[in-house]
Design a protein around this motif. Structure first.
Motif, mmCIF file in Angstrom:
data_model
loop_
_atom_site.group_PDB
_atom_site.id
_atom_site.type_symbol
_atom_site.label_atom_id
_atom_site.label_comp_id
_atom_site.label_asym_id
_atom_site.label_seq_id
_atom_site.Cartn_x
_atom_site.Cartn_y
_atom_site.Cartn_z
ATOM 1 N N LEU A 319 -50.671 38.357 65.627
ATOM 2 C CA LEU A 319 -51.924 37.606 65.517
ATOM 3 C C LEU A 319 -53.044 38.484 64.962
ATOM 4 O O LEU A 319 -53.834 38.051 64.117
ATOM 5 N N GLY A 320 -53.106 39.736 65.414
ATOM 6 C CA GLY A 320 -54.107 40.652 64.872
ATOM 7 C C GLY A 320 -53.899 40.891 63.392
ATOM 8 O O GLY A 320 -54.861 40.979 62.617
ATOM 9 N N GLY A 321 -52.632 40.979 62.972
ATOM 10 C CA GLY A 321 -52.325 41.190 61.563
ATOM 11 C C GLY A 321 -52.781 40.044 60.678
ATOM 12 O O GLY A 321 -53.153 40.249 59.520
ATOM 13 N N LEU A 322 -52.768 38.821 61.232
ATOM 14 C CA LEU A 322 -53.216 37.667 60.442
ATOM 15 C C LEU A 322 -54.684 37.812 60.047
ATOM 16 O O LEU A 322 -55.071 37.531 58.906
ATOM 17 N N THR A 323 -55.528 38.260 60.992
ATOM 18 C CA THR A 323 -56.947 38.433 60.688
ATOM 19 C C THR A 323 -57.177 39.616 59.764
ATOM 20 O O THR A 323 -57.933 39.524 58.792
ATOM 21 N N VAL A 324 -56.519 40.740 60.050
ATOM 22 C CA VAL A 324 -56.714 41.932 59.228
ATOM 23 C C VAL A 324 -56.241 41.689 57.793
ATOM 24 O O VAL A 324 -56.885 42.105 56.827
ATOM 25 N N GLY A 325 -55.126 40.984 57.623
ATOM 26 C CA GLY A 325 -54.613 40.702 56.292
ATOM 27 C C GLY A 325 -55.540 39.834 55.469
ATOM 28 O O GLY A 325 -55.668 40.013 54.250
ATOM 29 N N ALA A 326 -56.203 38.900 56.123
ATOM 30 C CA ALA A 326 -57.107 37.986 55.414
ATOM 31 C C ALA A 326 -58.454 38.622 55.135
ATOM 32 O O ALA A 326 -59.143 38.250 54.182
ATOM 33 N N SER A 327 -58.844 39.592 55.956
ATOM 34 C CA SER A 327 -60.229 40.052 56.006
ATOM 35 C C SER A 327 -60.770 40.587 54.686
ATOM 36 O O SER A 327 -61.740 40.051 54.147
ATOM 37 N N SER A 328 -60.162 41.648 54.153
ATOM 38 C CA SER A 328 -60.733 42.319 52.985
ATOM 39 C C SER A 328 -60.846 41.392 51.784
ATOM 40 O O SER A 328 -61.884 41.328 51.124
ATOM 41 N N MET A 329 -59.759 40.660 51.504
ATOM 42 C CA MET A 329 -59.759 39.767 50.347
ATOM 43 C C MET A 329 -60.772 38.635 50.533
ATOM 44 O O MET A 329 -61.548 38.318 49.631
ATOM 45 N N LEU A 330 -60.786 38.022 51.713
ATOM 46 C CA LEU A 330 -61.665 36.881 51.972
ATOM 47 C C LEU A 330 -63.127 37.277 51.896
ATOM 48 O O LEU A 330 -63.938 36.587 51.270
ATOM 49 N N ILE A 331 -63.479 38.402 52.523
ATOM 50 C CA ILE A 331 -64.874 38.824 52.537
ATOM 51 C C ILE A 331 -65.351 39.190 51.138
ATOM 52 O O ILE A 331 -66.468 38.845 50.733
ATOM 53 N N SER A 332 -64.507 39.868 50.367
ATOM 54 C CA SER A 332 -64.893 40.215 48.996
ATOM 55 C C SER A 332 -65.107 38.956 48.158
ATOM 56 O O SER A 332 -66.029 38.889 47.340
ATOM 57 N N ALA A 333 -64.250 37.943 48.349
ATOM 58 C CA ALA A 333 -64.427 36.675 47.649
ATOM 59 C C ALA A 333 -65.724 35.998 48.086
ATOM 60 O O ALA A 333 -66.428 35.390 47.265
ATOM 61 N N ALA A 334 -66.049 36.099 49.370
ATOM 62 C CA ALA A 334 -67.289 35.505 49.872
ATOM 63 C C ALA A 334 -68.508 36.179 49.253
ATOM 64 O O ALA A 334 -69.488 35.509 48.878
#
Length: 414
Positions: A319-334
């Protein structure tokens, strides 16, 4: 042109981003830590002294990147990448010839700055800036360089250290970067001038003025203030938990081998989440995903707080990996959707510096709480509440992003 065709047409540029993420791992903690015993033995350092050298170097690199990271907005990408790779090679060479702990510390600053900091920065910024049609998927593909290196570098290092000393290995890394990786990266950027000219034409058409964006303006903007806590939460929480995994295992009655065997769940979930989030961002925009990506981490912390069964170990890490995996890409896109791509270097240099500082503080904070007598379950429960709150904060800027996607003419300025 659809997203897949656009990616295929730009495979060479994707390869450049992947080359940056792979080389950045020479400055990642997991890689440098593999040499910890050799360095401590050669210089007679205790664990605490070695950790202090590394922690101090990391803080210094975080300060430098505030300035250095902004330069990618002003300098040709080819020149920027070349300087960063040369800096990384020199840092490796310095480690090979270090004759005192202070030289080791200077090498650490370079490895953290050029490797973990600026090469990762280069990969993310270049993909976010020049990929418009398939931004999310491009950053997801490039991000695969991190789990690939984590899976392959340790056993490759075992092979390298069989015939070589640790100093000779670092010298070999320096030669490899200069002789092979640098020319490869520059070759993969062939034709970049045309790509950049097209970007400038698009920015003019979209009225993204070529003006400066100060970090003071950025910090004062409400959207930045409400997205950053969620952006920092994944690395901050997982670093604190990883550093004190012995305390977690003890409190749960788990054997450490159980946690070690559960880490593939973290890596697998991280890769899956990155690829899935990239597709969702390209299809629906970051505003749809932004308020939700911290929910898996919240559930992960609740697992740590409430469950003791052996199967809960891979569940918490997955579950922690799901957030960490999404984080960098999603935030940069935001950031790209919120402020445009012209100032991405300035924005991410600030957030990268904050992330480095937060991950350096996390082990200390959790340690202080444990020393104060708090149980792991109580710490995890408090962290779950904090993490969920950061998701609530992100709802307002996420709504603004959704409105902007639905009405492209709607502009928001600092």
């Amino acid at each position: 042109m659809n997203a897949f065709a656009f990616l295929v047409q730009n495979l060479r540029f994707l390869g450049f981003g992947l080359a940056c993420t792979l080389a950045s791992n020479f400055g990642q903690t997991f890689f440098i830590s593999l040499f910890g015993a050799y360095i401590r033995d050669d210089f007679g350092l205790s664990h605490g002294e070695f950790g202090s050298l590394y922690g101090g170097a990391t803080f210094i690199s975080a300060g430098i990147i505030l300035w250095a990271g902004r330069q990618i907005d002003r300098v040709d990408l080819r020149a920027f990448a070349a300087v960063v790779l040369v800096g990384l090679a020199l840092s490796c060479a310095l480690m090979a010839v270090a004759y005192s702990p202070w030289i080791v510390a200077i090498s650490f600053v370079g490895l953290r700055l050029f490797g973990q900091g600026l090469l990762r920065h280069t990969a993310v910024i270049s993909m976010a800036r020049y990929f418009d049609t398939a931004r999310g998927r491009a950053m997801s593909v490039v991000g695969l360089g991190f789990p690939f290196a984590e899976a392959t570098f340790p056993w490759l290092l075992v092979l390298i250290l069989s015939p070589l000393t640790w100093r000779e290995a670092w010298g070999g890394f320096a030669l490899y970067i200069i002789a092979l990786h640098l020319p490869l990266a520059l070759w993969l950027l062939k034709g970049h001038g045309v790509r950049h000219a097209k970007l400038e034409e698009r920015l003019k058409a979209e009225d993204q003025a070529d003006t400066s964006l100060s970090q003071r303006q950025l910090v004062g903007d409400w959207r930045f203030q409400m997205i950053v806590p969620a952006a920092l939460m994944g690395p901050f929480i997982m670093t604190g938990l990883f550093f004190h995994q012995v305390a977690i295992a003890t409190s749960k009655g788990w054997d450490l081998s159980l946690l070690a065997a559960s880490f593939p769940a973290f890596a697998g979930a991280s890769v899956l989440s990155s690829l899935l989030t990239g597709s969702l961002v390209d299809k629906h925009g970051p505003g749809q995903v932004l308020p939700l990506f911290v929910l898996p981490l919240t559930l992960s912390l609740l697992v740590v707080a409430l469950l003791d069964q052996p199967w809960s170990a891979p569940l918490y890490l997955g579950l922690g990996g799901l957030t960490v995996g999404a984080s960098s890409m999603l935030i940069s896109a935001a950031w790209a959707e919120t402020y445009g791509v012209r100032h991405l270097g300035a924005i991410r240099s600030l957030t990268s510096s904050l992330a480095v500082i937060s991950t350096a503080l996390a082990p200390m904070l959790v340690g202080w709480l444990l020393d104060a007598g708090l149980q792991i379950s109580s710490i995890a429960l408090g962290a779950a509440c904090l993490t969920f709150t950061t998701g609530l904060l992100a709802m307002a800027p996420a709504r603004a992003l959704r409105e902007k996607k639905q009405n492209p003419a709607h502009k928001q300025n600092l």
